[in-house]
Motif scaffolding. Structure first.
Motif, PDB file in Angstrom:
ATOM      1  N   GLY A 290       8.749 -40.202  26.566  1.00 40.92           N
ATOM      2  CA  GLY A 290       8.749 -41.673  26.024  1.00 40.92           C
ATOM      3  C   GLY A 290       7.235 -42.024  25.648  1.00 40.92           C
ATOM      4  O   GLY A 290       7.061 -42.655  24.824  1.00 40.92           O
ATOM      5  N   VAL A 291       6.331 -41.441  26.630  1.00 43.44           N
ATOM      6  CA  VAL A 291       5.084 -41.696  26.330  1.00 43.44           C
ATOM      7  C   VAL A 291       4.613 -41.098  24.919  1.00 43.44           C
ATOM      8  O   VAL A 291       3.856 -41.498  24.043  1.00 43.44           O
ATOM      9  N   ILE A 292       4.949 -39.540  24.858  1.00 43.89           N
ATOM     10  CA  ILE A 292       4.929 -39.005  23.633  1.00 43.89           C
ATOM     11  C   ILE A 292       5.534 -39.726  22.321  1.00 43.89           C
ATOM     12  O   ILE A 292       4.902 -39.890  21.273  1.00 43.89           O
ATOM     13  N   ALA A 293       6.630 -40.128  22.610  1.00 44.82           N
ATOM     14  CA  ALA A 293       7.399 -41.120  21.659  1.00 44.82           C
ATOM     15  C   ALA A 293       6.603 -42.195  21.139  1.00 44.82           C
ATOM     16  O   ALA A 293       6.164 -42.542  19.989  1.00 44.82           O
ATOM     17  N   LEU A 294       6.016 -43.119  22.131  1.00 45.52           N
ATOM     18  CA  LEU A 294       5.178 -44.237  21.888  1.00 45.52           C
ATOM     19  C   LEU A 294       3.976 -43.734  21.108  1.00 45.52           C
ATOM     20  O   LEU A 294       3.812 -44.581  20.194  1.00 45.52           O
ATOM     21  N   LEU A 295       3.418 -42.677  21.497  1.00 49.90           N
ATOM     22  CA  LEU A 295       1.966 -42.260  20.840  1.00 49.90           C
ATOM     23  C   LEU A 295       2.576 -41.884  19.334  1.00 49.90           C
ATOM     24  O   LEU A 295       1.817 -42.211  18.270  1.00 49.90           O
ATOM     25  N   GLY A 296       3.698 -41.239  19.077  1.00 52.17           N
ATOM     26  CA  GLY A 296       4.224 -40.851  17.703  1.00 52.17           C
ATOM     27  C   GLY A 296       4.458 -42.114  17.043  1.00 52.17           C
ATOM     28  O   GLY A 296       3.930 -42.209  15.871  1.00 52.17           O
TER      29      GLY A 296
ATOM     30  N   LEU B 259      12.399 -37.175  17.888  1.00 53.92           N
ATOM     31  CA  LEU B 259      13.328 -38.480  18.562  1.00 53.92           C
ATOM     32  C   LEU B 259      14.945 -37.777  18.451  1.00 53.92           C
ATOM     33  O   LEU B 259      15.475 -37.982  19.355  1.00 53.92           O
ATOM     34  N   VAL B 260      15.257 -36.947  17.320  1.00 55.91           N
ATOM     35  CA  VAL B 260      16.406 -36.733  17.226  1.00 55.91           C
ATOM     36  C   VAL B 260      16.809 -35.480  18.423  1.00 55.91           C
ATOM     37  O   VAL B 260      17.724 -35.731  18.983  1.00 55.91           O
ATOM     38  N   VAL B 261      15.826 -34.581  18.485  1.00 55.58           N
ATOM     39  CA  VAL B 261      16.122 -33.576  19.412  1.00 55.58           C
ATOM     40  C   VAL B 261      16.039 -34.032  20.951  1.00 55.58           C
ATOM     41  O   VAL B 261      16.590 -33.790  21.909  1.00 55.58           O
ATOM     42  N   THR B 262      15.100 -35.027  21.346  1.00 52.12           N
ATOM     43  CA  THR B 262      14.980 -35.938  22.265  1.00 52.12           C
ATOM     44  C   THR B 262      16.560 -36.322  22.791  1.00 52.12           C
ATOM     45  O   THR B 262      17.035 -36.527  23.872  1.00 52.12           O
ATOM     46  N   GLU B 263      17.160 -37.143  21.780  1.00 51.82           N
ATOM     47  CA  GLU B 263      18.365 -37.816  21.728  1.00 51.82           C
ATOM     48  C   GLU B 263      19.571 -36.627  21.930  1.00 51.82           C
ATOM     49  O   GLU B 263      20.461 -36.817  22.807  1.00 51.82           O
TER      50      GLU B 263
END
Length: 89
Positions: free
Chosen positions: A63-69, A43-47
Motif C-alpha cells: 500500500g505504501v509503494i502504491a501511494l508513492l506510485g 496495481l493489477v498484479v497486486t490485485e
C-alpha cells in the motif's frame, strides 16, 4: 509450488519486461510512459495476487509503494500540464 512473494515478483517483472518490449516495438519508449505502465502493472498484479481469506504480512508494505506510485504519477501529470499550459514569452 511457488511462494506468494515469488509469484508476485515473477508476474511484476514479467509485466515490466513486456511493457518495455512493447513500448520499444512501437517506438514510444520514454520514462513517462514506462512509469505509467509500470504503475498500472503493479496495481493489477497486486490485485490479482491478493489472497481471499487473509492478508499476508509482507503485503502490508504494498500500500505504501502504491501511494508513492500515485504521488509520482501526480508529479508527472502536473509537469505535463505545466508544459502544455506554459505561455510562451
Amino acid at each position: 509450488m511457488l511462494s506468494a512473494r515469488l509469484r508476485f515478483l515473477y508476474l511484476l517483472v514479467g509485466w515490466l519486461v513486456v511493457s518495455l518490449v512493447l513500448l520499444s516495438a512501437f517506438g514510444s519508449l520514454n520514462f513517462d510512459l514506462f512509469y505509467v505502465a509500470s504503475l498500472i502493472g503493479f496495481l493489477v498484479v497486486t490485485e490479482l495476487t491478493a489472497p481471499l481469506n487473509r492478508i499476508q504480512q509482507w503485503r502490508s508494505g504494498l500500500g505504501v509503494i502504491a501511494l508513492l506510485g500515485f504521488v509520482g504519477f501526480g508529479y508527472l501529470v502536473v509537469t505535463r500540464l505545466q508544459a502544455i499550459l506554459a505561455v510562451p514569452t
